[in-house]
Motif scaffolding. Structure first.
Motif, PDB file in Angstrom:
ATOM      1  N   PHE A   1       0.835  -1.208   0.000  1.00 16.50           N
ATOM      2  CA  PHE A   1       0.000   0.000   0.000  1.00 16.50           C
ATOM      3  C   PHE A   1       0.867   1.254   0.000  1.00 16.50           C
ATOM      4  N   SER A   2       1.947   1.245   0.790  1.00 13.51           N
ATOM      5  CA  SER A   2       2.810   2.426   0.867  1.00 13.51           C
ATOM      6  C   SER A   2       3.510   2.709  -0.452  1.00 13.51           C
ATOM      7  N   LEU A   3       3.774   1.644  -1.224  1.00 14.92           N
ATOM      8  CA  LEU A   3       4.410   1.831  -2.526  1.00 14.92           C
ATOM      9  C   LEU A   3       3.454   2.468  -3.524  1.00 14.92           C
ATOM     10  N   GLY A   4       2.160   2.140  -3.392  1.00 12.81           N
ATOM     11  CA  GLY A   4       1.171   2.699  -4.317  1.00 12.81           C
ATOM     12  C   GLY A   4       0.590   4.016  -3.857  1.00 12.81           C
ATOM     13  N   ILE A   5       0.549   4.229  -2.530  1.00 15.72           N
ATOM     14  CA  ILE A   5      -0.020   5.466  -1.970  1.00 15.72           C
ATOM     15  C   ILE A   5       1.079   6.166  -1.185  1.00 15.72           C
ATOM     16  N   LYS A   6       1.945   6.860  -1.885  1.00 13.84           N
ATOM     17  CA  LYS A   6       3.123   7.445  -1.253  1.00 13.84           C
ATOM     18  C   LYS A   6       2.797   8.667  -0.392  1.00 13.84           C
ATOM     19  N   ASP A   7       1.664   9.302  -0.642  1.00 14.87           N
ATOM     20  CA  ASP A   7       1.311  10.494   0.128  1.00 14.87           C
ATOM     21  C   ASP A   7       0.832  10.158   1.535  1.00 14.87           C
ATOM     22  N   VAL A   8       0.397   8.921   1.753  1.00 17.03           N
ATOM     23  CA  VAL A   8      -0.108   8.505   3.063  1.00 17.03           C
ATOM     24  C   VAL A   8       1.012   7.772   3.804  1.00 17.03           C
ATOM     25  N   LYS A   9       1.528   8.375   4.862  1.00 14.26           N
ATOM     26  CA  LYS A   9       2.651   7.804   5.606  1.00 14.26           C
ATOM     27  C   LYS A   9       2.221   6.720   6.594  1.00 14.26           C
ATOM     28  N   PHE A  10       0.916   6.614   6.831  1.00 14.39           N
ATOM     29  CA  PHE A  10       0.428   5.654   7.815  1.00 14.39           C
ATOM     30  C   PHE A  10       0.841   4.232   7.468  1.00 14.39           C
ATOM     31  N   PHE A  11       0.671   3.846   6.206  1.00 14.73           N
ATOM     32  CA  PHE A  11       0.991   2.487   5.790  1.00 14.73           C
ATOM     33  C   PHE A  11       2.489   2.209   5.898  1.00 14.73           C
ATOM     34  N   ASP A  12       3.297   3.181   5.520  1.00 20.89           N
ATOM     35  CA  ASP A  12       4.744   3.022   5.600  1.00 20.89           C
ATOM     36  C   ASP A  12       5.196   2.859   7.045  1.00 20.89           C
ATOM     37  N   ASN A  13       4.661   3.678   7.937  1.00 18.27           N
ATOM     38  CA  ASN A  13       5.030   3.600   9.354  1.00 18.27           C
ATOM     39  C   ASN A  13       4.570   2.283   9.978  1.00 18.27           C
ATOM     40  N   LEU A  14       3.340   1.866   9.670  1.00 19.92           N
ATOM     41  CA  LEU A  14       2.823   0.615  10.224  1.00 19.92           C
ATOM     42  C   LEU A  14       3.620  -0.579   9.709  1.00 19.92           C
ATOM     43  N   ALA A  15       4.013  -0.533   8.418  1.00 22.68           N
ATOM     44  CA  ALA A  15       4.819  -1.622   7.845  1.00 22.68           C
ATOM     45  C   ALA A  15       6.154  -1.744   8.569  1.00 22.68           C
ATOM     46  N   LYS A  16       6.799  -0.607   8.847  1.00 19.35           N
ATOM     47  CA  LYS A  16       8.093  -0.628   9.529  1.00 19.35           C
ATOM     48  C   LYS A  16       7.956  -1.105  10.973  1.00 19.35           C
ATOM     49  N   ILE A  17       6.910  -0.657  11.658  1.00 14.07           N
ATOM     50  CA  ILE A  17       6.712  -1.050  13.056  1.00 14.07           C
ATOM     51  C   ILE A  17       6.474  -2.550  13.178  1.00 14.07           C
ATOM     52  N   THR A  18       5.575  -3.080  12.356  1.00 12.02           N
ATOM     53  CA  THR A  18       5.253  -4.513  12.441  1.00 12.02           C
ATOM     54  C   THR A  18       6.438  -5.388  12.020  1.00 12.02           C
ATOM     55  N   SER A  19       7.196  -4.951  11.013  1.00  9.93           N
ATOM     56  CA  SER A  19       8.347  -5.759  10.580  1.00  9.93           C
ATOM     57  C   SER A  19       9.452  -5.740  11.629  1.00  9.93           C
ATOM     58  N   ARG A  20       9.652  -4.599  12.282  1.00 11.38           N
ATOM     59  CA  ARG A  20      10.665  -4.533  13.331  1.00 11.38           C
ATOM     60  C   ARG A  20      10.244  -5.344  14.560  1.00 11.38           C
ATOM     61  N   PHE A  21       8.963  -5.318  14.852  1.00 15.26           N
ATOM     62  CA  PHE A  21       8.459  -6.138  15.957  1.00 15.26           C
ATOM     63  C   PHE A  21       8.649  -7.618  15.646  1.00 15.26           C
ATOM     64  N   ALA A  22       8.382  -8.012  14.401  1.00 13.36           N
ATOM     65  CA  ALA A  22       8.565  -9.414  13.991  1.00 13.36           C
ATOM     66  C   ALA A  22      10.031  -9.819  14.098  1.00 13.36           C
ATOM     67  N   THR A  23      10.934  -8.927  13.668  1.00 14.93           N
ATOM     68  CA  THR A  23      12.369  -9.231  13.731  1.00 14.93           C
ATOM     69  C   THR A  23      12.834  -9.407  15.165  1.00 14.93           C
ATOM     70  N   LEU A  24      12.430  -8.465  16.032  1.00 17.33           N
ATOM     71  CA  LEU A  24      12.842  -8.523  17.441  1.00 17.33           C
ATOM     72  C   LEU A  24      12.278  -9.755  18.139  1.00 17.33           C
ATOM     73  N   SER A  25      10.998 -10.038  17.926  1.00 13.43           N
ATOM     74  CA  SER A  25      10.377 -11.191  18.579  1.00 13.43           C
ATOM     75  C   SER A  25      10.970 -12.497  18.067  1.00 13.43           C
ATOM     76  N   LEU A  26      11.302 -12.548  16.791  1.00 14.25           N
ATOM     77  CA  LEU A  26      11.913 -13.753  16.218  1.00 14.25           C
ATOM     78  C   LEU A  26      13.307 -13.970  16.792  1.00 14.25           C
ATOM     79  N   PHE A  27      14.053 -12.882  16.936  1.00 16.69           N
ATOM     80  CA  PHE A  27      15.394 -12.976  17.526  1.00 16.69           C
ATOM     81  C   PHE A  27      15.320 -13.455  18.977  1.00 16.69           C
ATOM     82  N   ILE A  28      14.391 -12.892  19.743  1.00 20.04           N
ATOM     83  CA  ILE A  28      14.238 -13.281  21.146  1.00 20.04           C
ATOM     84  C   ILE A  28      13.797 -14.742  21.265  1.00 20.04           C
ATOM     85  N   PHE A  29      12.884 -15.159  20.371  1.00 24.02           N
ATOM     86  CA  PHE A  29      12.404 -16.541  20.383  1.00 24.02           C
ATOM     87  C   PHE A  29      13.554 -17.516  20.150  1.00 24.02           C
TER      88      PHE A  29
END
Length: 335
Positions: A27-55
């Motif tokens: 969505f962020s690639l197609g709707i560049k004016d809306v930062k919400f999707f870009d921010n949510l994508a980064k937050i969820t991916s970083r959470f996944a990386t951290l939780s996977l590392f801890i696991f």
């Protein structure tokens, strides 16, 4: 153990985070004016990386061995490396393209680990004698790191080939688009074809400055679009080359470490095991890629074809041969 009971819950949360991040990146690639999707994508991916590392870290501490003893653990480890690598590249370039390409691959691996592998295979078990060695961490982690870098780089080569086809088609159809633009403008101004050609010709004494200015703007915008797409192609080629250049030394060292370990465990440096054979094929393909890049001086489509072939060879080497259930590397997988 209590930790095993939370395995399924962790898998579901991880899959949900990666799935949500993938959707948001697209969505962020197609709707560049809306930062919400870009921010949510980064937050969820970083959470996944951290939780996977801890696991993986908790699994390592709980069971006393590096979590790379079976397919389930190696899939999670490879996913963690891919997530970390793409986030480093994304931070350096501030481009959402990395997430759009890498997250679907990680989503596939996570879905395969959770939905396809049986629960017994997801649980930790005692290491077979061949794996009870200090070489486990060095050899397997190096191979996983090399796979991650090579998958990352070769995936960009596949995208390069697709984007290159689109750019060439865009350039090839430039005359057709210009004709459609002329027809639209002519009809808007209520002119015949002959009148429009007279008013838009630079050689005509009756040339219209208004129409000629619009033509100049049109051609300028076309040039800007083509230059931007060519720059994007160049970036894809460069990113692919950098990733493969980093992954190839790890693959080389990993194969050498595996040979030394094989001699210690089985009394032979090389047995032409299916995994060993495909690792050699993988090494030869990416060696050829670097040869044509560094020695021959090729860039663009030809090296990208080699790297794209390498993408599928890596997956055959990593996953494909394990479905055979044969050879010295079949333990802990599908044997």
């Amino acid at each position: 153990m209590l930790f095993d009971n939370y395995c399924n819950f962790f898998n579901n949360i991880l899959f949900l985070c990666i799935f949500l991040s993938t959707i948001c990146y697209w969505f962020s690639l197609g709707i560049k004016d809306v930062k919400f999707f870009d921010n949510l994508a980064k937050i969820t991916s970083r959470f996944a990386t951290l939780s996977l590392f801890i696991f993986l870290l908790i699994r390592w501490v709980n069971y006393g061995y590096f979590p790379l003893s079976n397919l389930y653990e190696s899939l999670l480890f490879l996913s963690c490396i891919l997530l970390f690598i793409y986030q480093v590249f994304e931070y350096k370039t501030q481009s959402a393209v990395f997430g759009c390409i890498v997250l679907p691959i990680v989503l596939f691996m996570n879905g395969f680990a959770e939905l396809t592998l049986p629960l017994e295979m997801q649980k930790a078990s005692a290491l077979v004698p061949a794996l009870q060695s200090n070489w486990l961490m060095m050899h397997v982690s190096l191979m996983m790191l090399s796979y991650a870098m090579l998958i990352f780089g070769s995936a960009f080569s596949i995208v390069y080939l697709g984007a290159d086809f689109i750019v060439k088609y865009f350039i090839h159809t430039a005359a057709e688009r210009y004709y459609k633009y002329q027809e639209y403008l002519r009809k808007t101004l209520n002119l015949t074809r002959e009148q429009y050609l007279v008013l838009s010709s630079t050689k005509s004494p009756f040339a219209s400055p208004y129409i000629m200015n619009l033509d100049a703007i049109y051609h300028k915008e076309e040039t800007i679009i083509i230059d931007a797409r060519r720059k994007f192609l160049s970036n894809l080629d460069n990113w692919s080359y950098r990733a493969i250049s980093l992954g190839f030394p790890f693959l080389t060292i990993g194969i050498i470490a595996g040979a030394v370990w094989a001699n210690e465990a089985w009394g032979s440096y090389w047995s032409w095991d299916p995994k060993e054979t495909w690792a050699l094929i993988t090494w030869l393909i990416f060696a050829a890629y670097l040869h044509v890049r560094l020695i021959v001086g090729w860039t663009g489509k030809e090296p990208a074809i080699l790297a794209s072939a390498g993408f599928f060879v890596v997956w055959i080497c990593y996953l494909g041969v394990n479905f055979l259930g044969q050879g010295l590397h079949s333990y802990g997988w599908f044997s």
